[in-house]
Design a protein around this motif. Structure first.
Motif, PDB file in Angstrom:
ATOM      1  N   VAL A   1      -0.563   8.262   0.547  1.00  7.09           N
ATOM      2  CA  VAL A   1       0.587   7.365   1.270  1.00  7.09           C
ATOM      3  C   VAL A   1       1.048   8.109   2.287  1.00  7.09           C
ATOM      4  O   VAL A   1       1.535   9.205   2.541  1.00  7.09           O
ATOM      5  CB  VAL A   1       1.561   7.100   0.191  1.00  7.09           C
TER       6      VAL A   1
ATOM      7  N   VAL B   1      -2.534  10.635  -4.913  1.00  5.82           N
ATOM      8  CA  VAL B   1      -2.531   9.572  -4.131  1.00  5.82           C
ATOM      9  C   VAL B   1      -1.949   9.634  -2.863  1.00  5.82           C
ATOM     10  O   VAL B   1      -1.521  10.748  -2.373  1.00  5.82           O
ATOM     11  CB  VAL B   1      -0.779   9.160  -4.782  1.00  5.82           C
TER      12      VAL B   1
ATOM     13  N   TYR C   1      -2.405   0.795  -3.854  1.00 11.03           N
ATOM     14  CA  TYR C   1      -2.232   2.180  -2.917  1.00 11.03           C
ATOM     15  C   TYR C   1      -3.613   2.827  -2.997  1.00 11.03           C
ATOM     16  O   TYR C   1      -4.186   2.774  -4.028  1.00 11.03           O
ATOM     17  CB  TYR C   1      -1.068   2.780  -3.420  1.00 11.03           C
ATOM     18  N   ASN C   2      -3.746   3.830  -2.240  1.00  7.51           N
ATOM     19  CA  ASN C   2      -4.810   4.732  -2.129  1.00  7.51           C
ATOM     20  C   ASN C   2      -4.904   5.828  -2.978  1.00  7.51           C
ATOM     21  O   ASN C   2      -4.153   6.706  -3.133  1.00  7.51           O
ATOM     22  CB  ASN C   2      -5.208   4.957  -0.593  1.00  7.51           C
TER      23      ASN C   2
ATOM     24  N   VAL D   1       3.870   2.942  -5.012  1.00  3.68           N
ATOM     25  CA  VAL D   1       3.078   3.519  -6.148  1.00  3.68           C
ATOM     26  C   VAL D   1       3.775   3.043  -7.647  1.00  3.68           C
ATOM     27  O   VAL D   1       5.021   3.074  -7.907  1.00  3.68           O
ATOM     28  CB  VAL D   1       3.121   5.127  -6.403  1.00  3.68           C
TER      29      VAL D   1
ATOM     30  N   GLN E   1       0.567  -1.205  -0.023  1.00  2.00           N
ATOM     31  CA  GLN E   1       0.027  -0.007   0.256  1.00  2.00           C
ATOM     32  C   GLN E   1       0.889   1.327  -0.107  1.00  2.00           C
ATOM     33  O   GLN E   1       0.417   2.288  -0.141  1.00  2.00           O
ATOM     34  CB  GLN E   1      -1.097  -0.129   1.052  1.00  2.00           C
ATOM     35  N   HIS E   2       2.193   1.122  -0.020  1.00  4.59           N
ATOM     36  CA  HIS E   2       3.209   2.394   0.198  1.00  4.59           C
ATOM     37  C   HIS E   2       3.904   2.372  -0.939  1.00  4.59           C
ATOM     38  O   HIS E   2       5.049   3.221  -1.171  1.00  4.59           O
ATOM     39  CB  HIS E   2       3.847   2.421   1.475  1.00  4.59           C
TER      40      HIS E   2
END
Lengths: 184, 549
Positions: B105, B103, B91-92, B66, B63-64
């Motif tokens: 993070v 993004v 990732y978010n 990209v 998730q960290h």
């Protein structure tokens, strides 16, 4: 040094003639084919593509050359878009076409939701063509859509007979006759 | 002496190179690698890690990390394809101002240009290390079908990385340049560019030093990523069957399957079947599992057939657009890693009735072309041989530039002239919900066209023109670009005012619109803020000003 002044002279000439036709901008005879247009445009690109001059010209000069080059590109695209003889005749500005435009986006009907267009080429103002001539002209357009070149020539000659003053009709006839000459 | 970098900023990998008198020199990573993964990690320990080193964080903290940022750069978050692509990343991503993707993070919010600028900065620093000189100028390549917003965002990424982006050039055009530069031949070629995330096909006519793009088509949501995902989905079902755990909701697990799928895919390009097992799959509940797999090339081809068929349909379409018989094409260049797949090459050979050219390196040729164009723009390019794709060598160890022993001669003639094309038709809204086309798709750029407008009511002081891009005759079927607003017009009877509106697509493929009142000669800049595009910085370098009227 001479290349620099050559390209600036060329750019000024292109920008100075706002009403020039595509063929005039590319410096080829009216009614020239696609190959001639391509050769002419490549010649211009070799001389005047803005990338070639970004270090030698000032910002203002480069803008001038870019503008002229961008107009030459539009001229080339206009000729390239007219692949079929149908669209070879210029639409009469300001007058709705008899048939919907096919491929090329030469302005015909004014866009009129929030703004309406003004004829782009005052020299070819449609009102100057007599109504009888206009009917023959429309018939010529329809003949071209059928691919009937001799028919189109006949109708255009009839149109010129009704309105001998119209330069627009004469140049249209010249274009169609050039097309006839190219076909075997 | 200035050094100008050519950069292929890819979805999965990026490559940078410079043109030297002895050939194209690649910028190497810390381990000597020419290909730099476009991966950016924000590890727990702090800082930013880019490239090969960032890849190892993909498993520990997906998730960290990209990746595939190119799929979202300059995009509108609300576009359906973007929503679909977002389901494939771990990732978010949230919606930011002007509907651009942001993004998130570790509580840091970053735009896509910021994310990509990390990759560019990584390449810039590597180049400076290698050459021992500061690097500022760059040419960056983009997919031929990139939109206005995507191009602006890519330029913005370069600016954030401290680069002066002299030019954006289209990837297929760059490949053709690397292939044809210095050959001085007349021929027609096709470039089939099937990369990690985007797909393009272009037809070019080479006329001495003139490289004219006749037509270009593409799909910026089609690439090797999709093929990996197709295979990973199959592996996921298999894992589900064996372990009775559905791996799909688990980011790290799916990432591991994607990485496995990528390796199987690459192996199947050379072998008929792949057999083995994927180890160390951490299932929820602390179990560690191993997934045995056995995939034949035929099975893999069945999984990806739909994607490959789509690329071939686009290829046939571009031949029609260029009005070209496939037999007129004298060479077919394969660019991008996905062209290594035998099925792709076979189908290409069927369309063009000739074997595609495999003598060029599909991963590196685009950066080579960018480097040649960069050298040409700064004027440091020597004409002649030693620059084409076939002769390219990495001369890092013996770089004449690094040793400062060679002064490059001033170039006088035969610099390449790239005639690239406008990626999509630009039109305006007219009566009845239709469009009027102003600049055609595949028209040469830079190009400029103007139209004259007038008012339709007495004392009208405001004219609005809706602009869109797309090929449909119906306005609503196209992608809206924004509304051009002409305000504060002097009150006059209708039809009295003449307003010239000028549309220009510059050499980077970015649209500029200018309007002026012909009667008064007053210039009035009208602004188009393209949705999804970065909110542009101040200064004359930016493409389109950001203040929406």
């Amino acid at each position: 040094m001479s290349a620099r002044s050559d390209v600036l002279l060329w750019a000024q000439r292109v920008i100075g003639r706002k009403d020039a036709t595509a063929c005039q901008i590319l410096d080829i005879p009216a009614g020239s084919g696609l190959d001639a247009a391509q050769q002419a445009f490549h010649k211009i690109a070799r001389m005047a593509h803005p990338d070639l001059h970004r270090r030698t010209l000032t910002a203002d000069e480069l803008e001038l050359v870019t503008t002229a080059y961008a107009r030459a590109a539009a001229a080339y695209q206009e000729l390239r878009g007219q692949r079929t003889v149908t669209t070879r005749i210029r639409a009469i500005p300001g007058v709705p076409a008899a048939v919907p435009p096919t491929t090329q986006a030469i302005p015909t009907a004014p866009p009129s939701i929030k703004a309406i267009a003004v004829p782009e080429e005052p020299g070819h103002a449609p009102n100057k063509m007599g109504s009888k001539a206009l009917i023959y002209y429309r018939k010529a357009e329809l003949a071209l859509r059928r691919g009937d070149l001799p028919g189109a020539v006949l109708q255009l000659k009839m149109a010129i007979a009704s309105d001998p003053q119209s330069q627009f009709l004469r140049s249209a006839l010249a274009e169609v006759e050039a097309e006839v000459a190219r076909k075997p | 002496m200035s050094v100008a970098l050519g950069i292929d900023l890819g979805t999965t990998n990026s490559v940078a190179a410079i043109a030297t008198p002895t050939g194209v020199e690649f910028i190497l990573g810390a381990r000597g690698e020419r290909v730099h993964p476009s991966v950016i990690a924000f590890p727990a320990s702090g800082g930013v890690v880019v490239g090969t080193d960032a890849k190892r964080y993909r498993l520990s903290e997906p998730q960290h990390v990209v990746h595939s940022a190119k799929r979202f750069i300059g995009q509108n978050t609300r576009a359906p394809l973007v929503q679909l692509a977002l389901t494939g990343v771990r990732y978010n991503v949230v919606e930011g101002p002007n509907q651009q993707p942001i993004v998130v993070v570790r509580d840091r919010r970053m735009t896509m240009p910021e994310i990509s600028s990390h990759v560019l900065l990584h390449l810039k620093r590597a180049a400076e290390r290698q050459l021992g000189t500061p690097v500022k100028d760059a040419v960056i390549t983009v997919p031929a079908n990139f939109t206005d917003g995507q191009r602006q965002a890519t330029r913005e990424a370069g600016r954030l990385a401290g680069l002066d982006v002299m030019r954006l050039i289209n990837e297929p055009t760059a490949a053709a340049l690397a292939y044809g530069f210095g050959q001085d031949r007349e021929q027609m070629i096709a470039v089939f560019d099937f990369g990690g995330g985007t797909f393009d096909v272009s037809i070019l006519q080479l006329d001495g030093e003139v490289f004219e793009v006749l037509a270009s088509e593409g799909d910026f949501f089609l690439g090797g990523d999709d093929l990996d995902r197709a295979l990973a989905e199959n592996l996921a079902s298999e894992l589900h069957r064996i372990s009775r755990v559905d791996p799909r909701p688990h980011a790290a697990l799916m990432m591991k399957l994607m990485m496995g799928a990528e390796q199987i895919k690459m192996y199947l390009s050379d072998s008929e079947a792949a057999e083995g097992e994927i180890e160390g799959l951490d299932l929820p509940g602390g179990r560690v599992s191993t997934l045995p797999f056995s995939v034949t090339r035929a099975q893999f081809e069945a999984m990806i057939a739909g994607y490959v068929e789509r690329t071939m349909a686009v290829t046939r379409q571009v031949l029609v657009a260029a009005n070209i018989d496939p037999r007129m094409i004298s060479d077919v260049l394969c660019v991008g890693g996905s062209t290594r797949i035998p099925m792709v090459r076979q189908q290409l050979a069927e369309i063009f009735r000739r074997e595609p050219n495999i003598s060029i390196n599909p991963d590196e040729v685009v950066a080579q072309g960018a480097a040649i164009q960069a050298g040409s723009l700064t004027g440091d390019l020597t004409s002649g041989t030693g620059m084409g794709a076939r002769d390219a060598v990495a001369t890092a160890g013996h770089s004449p530039l690094a040793r400062g022993t060679i002064t490059l001669p001033e170039i006088t003639a035969k610099r390449p002239v790239l005639l690239d094309v406008n990626p999509a038709t630009l039109a305006i809204h007219t009566a009845g919900g239709f469009t009027e086309r102003l600049l055609d798709k595949n028209a040469p750029i830079p190009i400029e066209r103007s139209r004259v407008f007038t008012t339709s009511r007495d004392n009208q002081t405001r004219v609005e023109i809706d602009c869109c891009r797309g090929e449909s005759r119906r306005y609503t079927d196209n992608e809206p670009l924004g509304t051009l607003l002409l305000d504060d017009l002097p009150p006059r009877p209708r039809g009295d005012l003449q307003i010239e509106v000028q549309f220009r697509v510059d050499a980077d493929g970015i649209l500029h619109v200018r309007a002026s009142d012909l009667a008064s000669g007053q210039q009035q800049e009208a602004h188009l803020q393209v949705l999804g595009a970065p909110v542009a910085p101040a200064g004359p370098a930016s493409g389109v000003p950001d203040d929406k009227p």
